[in-house]
Enzyme design. Structure first.
Site, PDB file in Angstrom:
ATOM      1  N   LYS A 191      -0.431   5.826  -5.701  1.00  0.00           N
ATOM      2  CA  LYS A 191      -1.556   6.814  -5.060  1.00  0.00           C
ATOM      3  C   LYS A 191      -1.601   7.941  -6.402  1.00  0.00           C
ATOM      4  O   LYS A 191      -1.109   7.912  -7.387  1.00  0.00           O
ATOM      5  CB  LYS A 191      -0.800   7.561  -3.974  1.00  0.00           C
ATOM      6  CG  LYS A 191      -0.434   6.545  -2.650  1.00  0.00           C
ATOM      7  CD  LYS A 191      -1.606   6.045  -1.905  1.00  0.00           C
ATOM      8  CE  LYS A 191      -1.257   4.889  -0.848  1.00  0.00           C
ATOM      9  NZ  LYS A 191      -2.357   4.229  -0.340  1.00  0.00           N
ATOM     10  N   SER A 227      -6.417   0.641  -1.571  1.00  0.00           N
ATOM     11  CA  SER A 227      -6.216   2.208  -1.319  1.00  0.00           C
ATOM     12  C   SER A 227      -6.660   2.940  -2.366  1.00  0.00           C
ATOM     13  O   SER A 227      -6.983   4.197  -2.163  1.00  0.00           O
ATOM     14  CB  SER A 227      -4.818   2.196  -0.778  1.00  0.00           C
ATOM     15  OG  SER A 227      -4.116   2.232  -1.750  1.00  0.00           O
ATOM     16  N   SER A 229      -6.735   4.626   3.044  1.00  0.00           N
ATOM     17  CA  SER A 229      -5.720   4.914   2.637  1.00  0.00           C
ATOM     18  C   SER A 229      -4.561   5.350   3.460  1.00  0.00           C
ATOM     19  O   SER A 229      -4.627   6.176   3.998  1.00  0.00           O
ATOM     20  CB  SER A 229      -5.749   5.653   1.311  1.00  0.00           C
ATOM     21  OG  SER A 229      -4.562   6.014   0.525  1.00  0.00           O
ATOM     22  N   SER A 235      -3.851  -3.849  -2.704  1.00  0.00           N
ATOM     23  CA  SER A 235      -4.825  -3.417  -1.637  1.00  0.00           C
ATOM     24  C   SER A 235      -5.542  -2.533  -2.293  1.00  0.00           C
ATOM     25  O   SER A 235      -5.473  -2.275  -3.329  1.00  0.00           O
ATOM     26  CB  SER A 235      -3.778  -2.672  -0.566  1.00  0.00           C
ATOM     27  OG  SER A 235      -3.411  -1.444  -1.140  1.00  0.00           O
TER      28      SER A 235
END
Length: 214
Positions: free
Chosen positions: A80, A37, A172, A35
């Site tokens: 992250k 993010s 995100s 993805s």
């Protein structure tokens, strides 16, 4: 003779499998980015190697890009950037990050566009500077494409917990929405992109291969 050769081959295979298991468990592990993010730092289709050794010698710090078990479903891995460490007070006000009441420094860095799931997104790039625990700053890109998540409550990071955010700040799903990550759930720190596939163009991104993750 043939039986001895077969036995030696089996032994070699077993040793190789054991070594691969040791490497994957204790040293390094590969992950695929599904993805957007973490755009622009990591793109959809990047394949990365995660270092599982570093955090045996030091604690995670602000600015580290880490893989961890998602708190709401530990069978799922998320990636992250660490924004808050234990004891920090974290808040986002009008799209700017505040750590312990002090605004982080930003510099405009141009425009950026990307495709995800057949849709084109365009936004503005900024350099964001995160204060490191032992002094100095970590400079990295963030992307702004809207206003979602631009204003939050104050989050006080508990002991042994970490606050995570994606670099693609308005796209995100991170600690702003689901809370903190326990220290024991952090797998390791992302180090290098070893391959990258552009599904929009159906081509490898050769310029990203062996690119270090900042």
């Amino acid at each position: 003779m043939k039986e001895n050769k077969l036995l030696e081959n089996l032994k070699s295979l077993v040793v190789a499998l054991i070594l691969a298991l040791i490497i994957r468990t204790f040293i390094v592990q590969s992950f695929h980015i599904p993805s957007g993010s973490m755009i622009p730092t990591l793109l959809v289709g990047d394949f990365i190697l995660v270092d599982k050794i570093t955090y045996h010698f030091r604690e995670p710090d602000r600015g580290d890009v880490v893989v961890f078990h998602f708190p709401l479903n530990e069978d799922v891995y998320y990636i992250k950037r660490i924004i808050g460490i234990p004891g920090d007070k974290i808040q986002v006000i009008d799209g700017k990050l505040y750590i312990n009441g002090k605004p982080c420094k930003y510099q405009p860095a141009g425009n950026f566009s990307y495709w995800e799931k057949g849709r084109k997104f365009t936004g503005k790039l900024y350099y964001e500077y995160l204060p490191r625990k032992e002094g100095g700053e970590k400079k990295h890109f963030i992307l702004k494409t809207g206003i979602q998540g631009d204003n939050t409550q104050v989050f006080v990071v508990p002991k042994n917990k970490y606050f995570m955010m994606g670099d693609n700040r308005n796209n995100s799903y991170d600690s702003r929405y689901w809370g903190f990550v326990d220290r024991s759930k952090i797998v390791g720190i992302a180090r290098i992109i070893f391959f990258s596939w552009d599904s929009h163009k159906h081509l490898p991104r050769f310029n990203r291969i062996f690119h270090l993750v900042n």
